[in-house]
Design a protein around this motif. Structure first.
Motif, mmCIF file in Angstrom:
data_model
loop_
_atom_site.group_PDB
_atom_site.id
_atom_site.type_symbol
_atom_site.label_atom_id
_atom_site.label_comp_id
_atom_site.label_asym_id
_atom_site.label_seq_id
_atom_site.Cartn_x
_atom_site.Cartn_y
_atom_site.Cartn_z
ATOM 1 N N LEU A 370 0.870 -1.173 0.000
ATOM 2 C CA LEU A 370 0.000 0.000 0.000
ATOM 3 C C LEU A 370 0.906 1.223 0.000
ATOM 4 C CD1 LEU A 370 -2.812 1.368 0.284
ATOM 5 C CD2 LEU A 370 -2.515 1.171 2.778
ATOM 6 N N TRP A 371 0.650 2.147 -0.931
ATOM 7 C CA TRP A 371 1.539 3.277 -1.135
ATOM 8 C C TRP A 371 0.748 4.575 -1.099
ATOM 9 C CZ3 TRP A 371 6.776 2.176 -1.786
ATOM 10 C CH2 TRP A 371 7.082 0.824 -1.998
ATOM 11 N N PHE A 372 1.402 5.629 -0.606
ATOM 12 C CA PHE A 372 0.758 6.930 -0.455
ATOM 13 C C PHE A 372 1.416 7.969 -1.369
ATOM 14 C CE2 PHE A 372 -0.226 5.952 4.301
ATOM 15 C CZ PHE A 372 -1.272 5.135 3.921
ATOM 16 N N ALA A 373 0.591 8.857 -1.922
ATOM 17 C CA ALA A 373 1.090 9.991 -2.718
ATOM 18 C C ALA A 373 0.045 11.104 -2.645
ATOM 19 C CB ALA A 373 1.334 9.571 -4.168
ATOM 20 N N PHE A 374 0.080 11.868 -1.568
ATOM 21 C CA PHE A 374 -0.908 12.932 -1.372
ATOM 22 C C PHE A 374 -0.344 13.970 -0.402
ATOM 23 C CE2 PHE A 374 -2.097 9.189 1.244
ATOM 24 C CZ PHE A 374 -1.877 9.698 2.516
ATOM 25 N N GLY A 375 -1.120 15.022 -0.178
ATOM 26 C CA GLY A 375 -0.704 16.059 0.762
ATOM 27 C C GLY A 375 0.179 17.133 0.159
ATOM 28 N N HIS A 376 -0.021 17.455 -1.120
ATOM 29 C CA HIS A 376 0.858 18.401 -1.814
ATOM 30 C C HIS A 376 0.444 19.858 -1.648
ATOM 31 C CE1 HIS A 376 1.858 14.556 -3.674
ATOM 32 N NE2 HIS A 376 2.968 15.102 -4.104
ATOM 33 N N GLY A 377 -0.600 20.129 -0.883
ATOM 34 C CA GLY A 377 -0.969 21.494 -0.580
ATOM 35 C C GLY A 377 -1.238 22.319 -1.830
ATOM 36 N N HIS A 378 -0.537 23.455 -1.927
ATOM 37 C CA HIS A 378 -0.713 24.377 -3.042
ATOM 38 C C HIS A 378 0.037 23.947 -4.301
ATOM 39 C CE1 HIS A 378 -2.433 27.834 -0.646
ATOM 40 N NE2 HIS A 378 -1.911 27.103 0.331
ATOM 41 N N GLN A 379 0.835 22.880 -4.237
ATOM 42 C CA GLN A 379 1.762 22.593 -5.331
ATOM 43 C C GLN A 379 1.556 21.238 -5.986
ATOM 44 O OE1 GLN A 379 3.385 24.891 -6.558
ATOM 45 N NE2 GLN A 379 3.445 26.424 -4.947
ATOM 46 N N GLY A 380 0.322 20.779 -6.084
ATOM 47 C CA GLY A 380 0.072 19.511 -6.760
ATOM 48 C C GLY A 380 0.484 19.539 -8.218
ATOM 49 N N LEU A 381 0.094 20.594 -8.952
ATOM 50 C CA LEU A 381 0.472 20.688 -10.358
ATOM 51 C C LEU A 381 1.980 20.720 -10.513
ATOM 52 C CD1 LEU A 381 -0.334 21.099 -13.360
ATOM 53 C CD2 LEU A 381 -0.267 23.563 -12.908
ATOM 54 N N THR A 382 2.656 21.484 -9.666
ATOM 55 C CA THR A 382 4.115 21.588 -9.736
ATOM 56 C C THR A 382 4.785 20.253 -9.471
ATOM 57 O OG1 THR A 382 4.044 23.905 -9.045
ATOM 58 C CG2 THR A 382 6.123 22.740 -8.722
ATOM 59 N N LEU A 383 4.311 19.541 -8.457
ATOM 60 C CA LEU A 383 5.039 18.370 -7.963
ATOM 61 C C LEU A 383 4.509 17.033 -8.466
ATOM 62 C CD1 LEU A 383 5.602 19.466 -4.254
ATOM 63 C CD2 LEU A 383 7.287 19.380 -6.092
ATOM 64 N N GLY A 384 3.436 17.019 -9.262
ATOM 65 C CA GLY A 384 2.871 15.747 -9.701
ATOM 66 C C GLY A 384 3.870 14.827 -10.379
ATOM 67 N N PRO A 385 4.493 15.233 -11.482
ATOM 68 C CA PRO A 385 5.440 14.342 -12.154
ATOM 69 C C PRO A 385 6.659 13.991 -11.312
ATOM 70 C CG PRO A 385 4.633 15.984 -13.676
ATOM 71 C CD PRO A 385 4.161 16.403 -12.322
ATOM 72 N N ALA A 386 7.163 14.931 -10.508
ATOM 73 C CA ALA A 386 8.300 14.623 -9.627
ATOM 74 C C ALA A 386 7.913 13.558 -8.614
ATOM 75 C CB ALA A 386 8.774 15.897 -8.928
ATOM 76 N N THR A 387 6.690 13.666 -8.072
ATOM 77 C CA THR A 387 6.189 12.649 -7.149
ATOM 78 C C THR A 387 6.005 11.315 -7.861
ATOM 79 O OG1 THR A 387 5.073 14.283 -5.763
ATOM 80 C CG2 THR A 387 4.241 12.023 -5.667
ATOM 81 N N GLY A 388 5.459 11.350 -9.073
ATOM 82 C CA GLY A 388 5.243 10.114 -9.826
ATOM 83 C C GLY A 388 6.529 9.345 -10.039
ATOM 84 N N ARG A 389 7.584 10.064 -10.401
ATOM 85 C CA ARG A 389 8.862 9.380 -10.606
ATOM 86 C C ARG A 389 9.398 8.799 -9.308
ATOM 87 N NH1 ARG A 389 14.667 11.897 -12.796
ATOM 88 N NH2 ARG A 389 15.902 10.094 -12.127
ATOM 89 N N LEU A 390 9.356 9.597 -8.218
ATOM 90 C CA LEU A 390 9.901 9.121 -6.952
ATOM 91 C C LEU A 390 9.158 7.877 -6.468
ATOM 92 C CD1 LEU A 390 11.746 9.390 -4.503
ATOM 93 C CD2 LEU A 390 10.124 11.049 -3.542
ATOM 94 N N LEU A 391 7.829 7.904 -6.526
ATOM 95 C CA LEU A 391 7.081 6.748 -6.028
ATOM 96 C C LEU A 391 7.297 5.538 -6.929
ATOM 97 C CD1 LEU A 391 5.174 6.010 -3.717
ATOM 98 C CD2 LEU A 391 3.276 6.323 -5.294
ATOM 99 N N ALA A 392 7.356 5.734 -8.236
ATOM 100 C CA ALA A 392 7.600 4.608 -9.136
ATOM 101 C C ALA A 392 8.959 3.974 -8.863
ATOM 102 C CB ALA A 392 7.512 5.071 -10.588
ATOM 103 N N GLU A 393 9.949 4.794 -8.583
ATOM 104 C CA GLU A 393 11.270 4.245 -8.258
ATOM 105 C C GLU A 393 11.225 3.442 -6.968
ATOM 106 O OE1 GLU A 393 14.064 7.657 -10.412
ATOM 107 O OE2 GLU A 393 13.562 7.844 -8.289
ATOM 108 N N LEU A 394 10.513 3.950 -5.962
ATOM 109 C CA LEU A 394 10.400 3.205 -4.709
ATOM 110 C C LEU A 394 9.658 1.888 -4.914
ATOM 111 C CD1 LEU A 394 9.474 6.154 -2.305
ATOM 112 C CD2 LEU A 394 11.635 4.904 -2.349
#
Length: 414
Positions: A370-394
């Protein structure tokens, strides 16, 4: 059984799904509606490479008094929401102390620094270049004191984090935006950022790229998430789906999903509004322009000039109270010749926030796969792809390109 179920088709969930699919996993992306039509629909459309410091809780006495009195339009709240959110807000205030905020910024900046580099290949893959404008945005100020303070912060961020900007005076701002009707002290031109003419269309384009690579989508209410044997099961619009792993990337709805599995993460929402306005073709707005001393931003988007508001602290399901929008519109009309309202009603959305201003990215502490990717506050658009890569690597056992430890859910008593 699929490899992964991703719950949530906002910018974060779509980015996670796309990164996983590019690595060859069989991924199902589930959401109750169209990709990008939840929280991702309503933002200001800026990929904020410069936003190395997350938004802190006001701590100056005068700012706190103004917020409590609801005198401005940048911050508002529902008194009825305070009992339920007081604990989270107190922790948010605590983490916003200058020394703690500097430490948080140093961590936050590691992801922000990757924002443009991680959007770029997805924009190309999705054929979405027509949505992207690479001319930065203008952070305008009404008083010389506030402009000087902003310029000092910009210089510090340039030294510490390589953020590119230029301070311009009022005359130069008037030259760049000749249709402003009030004099301003000047602006910070954040040149190292991109703006998006239609944020929802960008998310839909990324989702289209995901499907073009063989990814699957399911539309409907997702319910009943639970472990099953070595994997997970989920009902989407009453149809059962199963997978070895699940990613919760449902933005402000993630709290309800994770609570159903026994988690009590310190999450809360900041609501925000927007409205589109017509404009005189002979008097256009040339750039994204913020009047942050007042608490709004104007963005020349496909649908018209989008006026976005600051933060409203309220229950996520509470009825809309767009007083901030009305106040911001009144001030904005004095600054720029906005036309008629184009939307039948103000848009309302909720930003998913954590008490320490850092997103939650990584494995769930109590459940396997079970994996989490949320809580980006004001910066979801900014951080979406960066988060996607980090979680995929993990998830695939690759070496993470940034240190994931500060974003782990284990930093809280989950």
């Amino acid at each position: 059984m699929r490899d992964v179920l991703v719950i949530g088709a906002g910018i974060v969930g779509v980015s996670v799904a796309l990164h996983l699919r590019r690595r060859g996993l069989d991924v199902l992306l589930a959401d109750r509606g169209r990709p990008g039509h939840g929280t991702s629909f309503g933002n200001s459309g800026i990929i904020q490479r410069e936003a190395v410091a997350p938004y802190a809780f006001p701590r100056a006495p005068l700012d706190l008094l103004a917020a409590l009195a609801r005198r401005g339009v940048d911050i508002s709240y529902h008194p009825s929401a305070l009992p339920a959110t007081a604990g989270a807000l107190l922790r948010y205030w605590w983490h916003s102390a200058p020394a703690r905020h500097r430490r948080i910024t140093a961590v936050y900046a590691t992801l922000i620094a990757q924002s443009l580099a991680e959007h770029a290949p997805l924009v190309e893959l999705a054929g979405a270049g027509d949505l992207v404008r690479k001319a930065g945005w203008l952070d305008a100020y009404r008083t010389p004191r506030r402009l000087a303070e902003a310029a000092a912060r910009a210089e510090a961020n340039a030294r510490s984090y390589g953020v590119l900007s230029e301070a311009i005076d009022g005359a130069e701002l008037a030259r760049r935006e000749p249709h402003l009707m009030e004099p301003m002290a000047g602006a910070i031109h954040w040149s190292d950022t991109w703006t998006i003419r239609d944020p929802a269309a960008l998310v839909e384009a990324y989702a289209g790229a995901f499907e073009g690579l063989g990814g699957a989508r399911a539309t409907g209410e997702a319910t009943g998430l639970a472990p099953r044997g070595a994997g997970w099961r989920l009902a989407v619009d009453g149809r059962e789906e199963s997978a070895e792993a699940v990613v919760v990337a449902a933005g402000p709805w993630s709290d309800g999903i994770t609570r159903g599995l026994g988690y009590r993460l310190p999450l809360f929402v900041k609501r925000g509004y927007h409205m589109h306005y017509g404009t005189d073709p002979d008097r256009p707005l040339g750039n994204w322009l913020a009047d942050l001393e007042t608490g709004y931003l104007m963005a020349p988007m496909r649908a018209g000039i989008r006026l976005t508001t600051g933060a409203e602290l309220a229950r996520q399901t509470a009825p809309a109270t767009p007083r901030q929008l009305a106040g911001a519109e009144k001030v904005a009309r004095r600054l720029f010749p906005l036309g008629l309202r184009l939307d039948p009603a103000p848009w309302l959305g909720s930003r998913p926030c954590t008490v320490d201003m850092l997103p939650v990215i990584g494995p769930a502490p109590k459940h396997d796969k079970l994996w989490f990717a949320f809580g980006h506050g004001h910066q979801g658009l900014t951080l979406g792809p960066a988060t996607g890569r980090l979680l995929a690597e993990l998830m695939t056992g690759e070496k993470p390109y940034v240190d994931p430890a500060p974003f782990a859910a284990t930093r809280f008593r989950a």
